[in-house]
Write a protein that holds these residues in place. Structure first.
Motif, PDB file in Angstrom:
ATOM      1  N   ALA A   1      -0.108   6.852   6.762  1.00 47.30           N
ATOM      2  CA  ALA A   1      -0.029   6.671   5.313  1.00 47.30           C
ATOM      3  C   ALA A   1      -1.056   7.562   4.641  1.00 47.30           C
ATOM      4  O   ALA A   1      -2.128   7.831   5.206  1.00 47.30           O
ATOM      5  CB  ALA A   1      -0.282   5.212   4.944  1.00 47.30           C
ATOM      6  N   PRO A   2      -0.764   8.027   3.425  1.00 49.01           N
ATOM      7  CA  PRO A   2      -1.774   8.758   2.672  1.00 49.01           C
ATOM      8  C   PRO A   2      -2.976   7.856   2.405  1.00 49.01           C
ATOM      9  O   PRO A   2      -2.807   6.693   2.000  1.00 49.01           O
ATOM     10  CB  PRO A   2      -1.054   9.117   1.362  1.00 49.01           C
ATOM     11  N   ALA A   3      -4.160   8.362   2.618  1.00 46.68           N
ATOM     12  CA  ALA A   3      -5.356   7.551   2.386  1.00 46.68           C
ATOM     13  C   ALA A   3      -5.424   7.038   0.952  1.00 46.68           C
ATOM     14  O   ALA A   3      -5.978   5.963   0.690  1.00 46.68           O
ATOM     15  CB  ALA A   3      -6.603   8.370   2.710  1.00 46.68           C
ATOM     16  N   ALA A   4      -4.833   7.777   0.011  1.00 44.59           N
ATOM     17  CA  ALA A   4      -4.876   7.381  -1.393  1.00 44.59           C
ATOM     18  C   ALA A   4      -4.127   6.090  -1.658  1.00 44.59           C
ATOM     19  O   ALA A   4      -4.387   5.414  -2.663  1.00 44.59           O
ATOM     20  CB  ALA A   4      -4.305   8.497  -2.266  1.00 44.59           C
ATOM     21  N   THR A   5      -3.193   5.716  -0.776  1.00 40.88           N
ATOM     22  CA  THR A   5      -2.440   4.477  -0.972  1.00 40.88           C
ATOM     23  C   THR A   5      -2.731   3.455   0.121  1.00 40.88           C
ATOM     24  O   THR A   5      -1.895   2.606   0.445  1.00 40.88           O
ATOM     25  CB  THR A   5      -0.931   4.758  -1.054  1.00 40.88           C
ATOM     26  N   VAL A   6      -3.930   3.547   0.688  1.00 40.21           N
ATOM     27  CA  VAL A   6      -4.420   2.563   1.663  1.00 40.21           C
ATOM     28  C   VAL A   6      -5.584   1.825   1.013  1.00 40.21           C
ATOM     29  O   VAL A   6      -6.535   2.448   0.541  1.00 40.21           O
ATOM     30  CB  VAL A   6      -4.859   3.244   2.972  1.00 40.21           C
ATOM     31  N   PHE A   7      -5.499   0.494   0.979  1.00 40.36           N
ATOM     32  CA  PHE A   7      -6.450  -0.306   0.214  1.00 40.36           C
ATOM     33  C   PHE A   7      -7.213  -1.258   1.135  1.00 40.36           C
ATOM     34  O   PHE A   7      -6.594  -2.083   1.823  1.00 40.36           O
ATOM     35  CB  PHE A   7      -5.718  -1.115  -0.852  1.00 40.36           C
ATOM     36  N   ALA A   8      -8.537  -1.132   1.155  1.00 40.83           N
ATOM     37  CA  ALA A   8      -9.358  -2.078   1.902  1.00 40.83           C
ATOM     38  C   ALA A   8      -9.182  -3.474   1.331  1.00 40.83           C
ATOM     39  O   ALA A   8      -9.124  -3.657   0.109  1.00 40.83           O
ATOM     40  CB  ALA A   8     -10.829  -1.654   1.837  1.00 40.83           C
ATOM     41  N   LEU A   9      -9.099  -4.474   2.200  1.00 41.14           N
ATOM     42  CA  LEU A   9      -8.822  -5.831   1.740  1.00 41.14           C
ATOM     43  C   LEU A   9     -10.091  -6.510   1.240  1.00 41.14           C
ATOM     44  O   LEU A   9     -11.118  -6.485   1.915  1.00 41.14           O
ATOM     45  CB  LEU A   9      -8.224  -6.662   2.880  1.00 41.14           C
ATOM     46  N   PRO A  10     -10.020  -7.143   0.076  1.00 40.39           N
ATOM     47  CA  PRO A  10     -11.148  -7.961  -0.373  1.00 40.39           C
ATOM     48  C   PRO A  10     -11.350  -9.148   0.561  1.00 40.39           C
ATOM     49  O   PRO A  10     -10.428  -9.579   1.271  1.00 40.39           O
ATOM     50  CB  PRO A  10     -10.716  -8.424  -1.764  1.00 40.39           C
ATOM     51  N   GLU A  11     -12.528  -9.693   0.549  1.00 41.36           N
ATOM     52  CA  GLU A  11     -12.832 -10.873   1.351  1.00 41.36           C
ATOM     53  C   GLU A  11     -11.903 -12.010   0.957  1.00 41.36           C
ATOM     54  O   GLU A  11     -11.632 -12.247  -0.225  1.00 41.36           O
ATOM     55  CB  GLU A  11     -14.290 -11.299   1.109  1.00 41.36           C
ATOM     56  N   GLY A  12     -11.385 -12.704   1.958  1.00 37.86           N
ATOM     57  CA  GLY A  12     -10.573 -13.880   1.691  1.00 37.86           C
ATOM     58  C   GLY A  12      -9.079 -13.658   1.696  1.00 37.86           C
ATOM     59  O   GLY A  12      -8.311 -14.615   1.537  1.00 37.86           O
TER      60      GLY A  12
END
Length: 326
Positions: free
Chosen positions: A99-110
């Motif tokens: 996937a393009p890094a621009a559309t990869v999202f680190a998950l918030p806690e929880g």
């Protein structure tokens, strides 16, 4: 690795799990070991009608959750092992996706990986519809078509959080109305007679904002449901009708506005804008302000069953494919 692909257009039977090489990330890309993949109506359209399919064979799947496997050159802020959600151009039904890094999202806690697989398309779409294109203001009224679907169940909640005075939904079946009422709606109407229902519920005024993924006659009825100075945002054509056309004779007398939105086009043309929408939307889920109902989950080997269920148009909420799981 295993991945799902089809070599011809048709029913769910054309989907096959096959063995393919593990992809490697290029510049600006990451690979993700997939935990779950979301099943979207766009995937069904791709399989059946070739929607956004450049060539065959084709691997469907637009959104996944999982852990980053590897990062390519020029990628910053992401690292192997990180839990993420990703919007993919395609190929999401697989054990590993690129996937393009621009559309990869680190998950918030929880946020669990299971919930995260529902986020990349639905949450930014709703944020764009309600806040960016729809420009909902506190005290206004909203009408949402397909209110029991993935986008619909979230749109009711987000509109309510944004200060809507009343939120109305439209569904195709009575049993869907009961499901939609759990997610922020004041009233849910069944079938094509919703224009009269809207007028009754609003004292003849109509709604300020209508959201329509169906198109065709439903689009025209949604337009008829608007109050003076109302806005209609179209974000799909699930009914398969000819593209709508609208002009001054329909808009000018009541000062109406029509807009459109596509999260897939936004991801391609302006991924930074998508990141802003996603960050705002993910925070709503992490804080508990928005719930995304998952109504069915299938192992990837049973992908055909997931598509058969979606083909019935009876589903509510989101459908998932379980790949590696949590």
């Amino acid at each position: 690795m295993h991945a799902v692909e089809f070599q011809e257009f048709g029913g769910p039977e054309v989907l096959h799990v096959t063995e393919v090489p593990v992809p490697q990330p290029g510049p600006g890309e990451v690979t993700v070991d997939v935990a779950y993949a979301g099943v979207n109506f766009a995937d069904v359209l791709a399989r059946a009608d070739g929607y956004r399919v450049p060539a065959l064979p084709f691997r469907p799947g637009l959104e996944v959750s999982g852990r980053i496997r590897a990062v390519g050159p020029d990628v910053e802020g992401l690292h192997p092992g990180q839990q993420v959600a990703a919007l993919t151009p395609h190929s999401g039904y697989a054990e590993v996706v690129v996937a393009p890094a621009a559309t990869v999202f680190a998950l918030p806690e929880g946020i669990s990986l299971r919930t995260a697989a529902t986020l990349p398309t639905v949450l930014p779409t709703v944020q764009g519809l309600v806040h960016e294109v729809g420009r909902l203001r506190a005290g206004e009224t909203v009408l949402v078509q397909s209110a029991a679907g993935g986008v619909g169940t979230v749109a009711g909640q987000v509109a309510r959080l944004a200060g809507a005075r009343a939120v109305y939904g439209v569904v195709s079946r009575p049993e869907k109305a009961q499901e939609a009422l759990k997610y922020g709606y004041d009233e849910v109407f069944v079938g094509d007679g919703f224009v009269e229902d809207v007028r009754r519920a609003t004292g003849g005024r109509g709604v300020d904002l209508a959201l329509d993924p169906v198109g065709g006659d439903t689009f025209r009825r949604s337009l008829d449901s608007l109050a003076r100075f109302g806005r209609l945002v179209a974000f799909g054509n699930a009914g398969g009708s000819a593209p709508w056309q609208i002009g001054q004779p329909q808009l000018n007398p009541r000062g109406l506005s029509v807009g459109g939105f596509s999260v897939l086009t936004l991801a391609q043309d302006d991924p930074e804008a998508l990141r802003v929408l996603a960050a705002d939307a993910f925070r709503l889920v992490a804080s508990g302000g928005v719930e995304l109902p998952i109504t069915a989950e299938f192992p990837i080997e049973r992908v055909g069953e997931a598509h058969r269920l979606m083909d019935t148009r009876t589903t509510t909420g989101k459908l998932l494919l379980r790949v590696a799981g949590e």
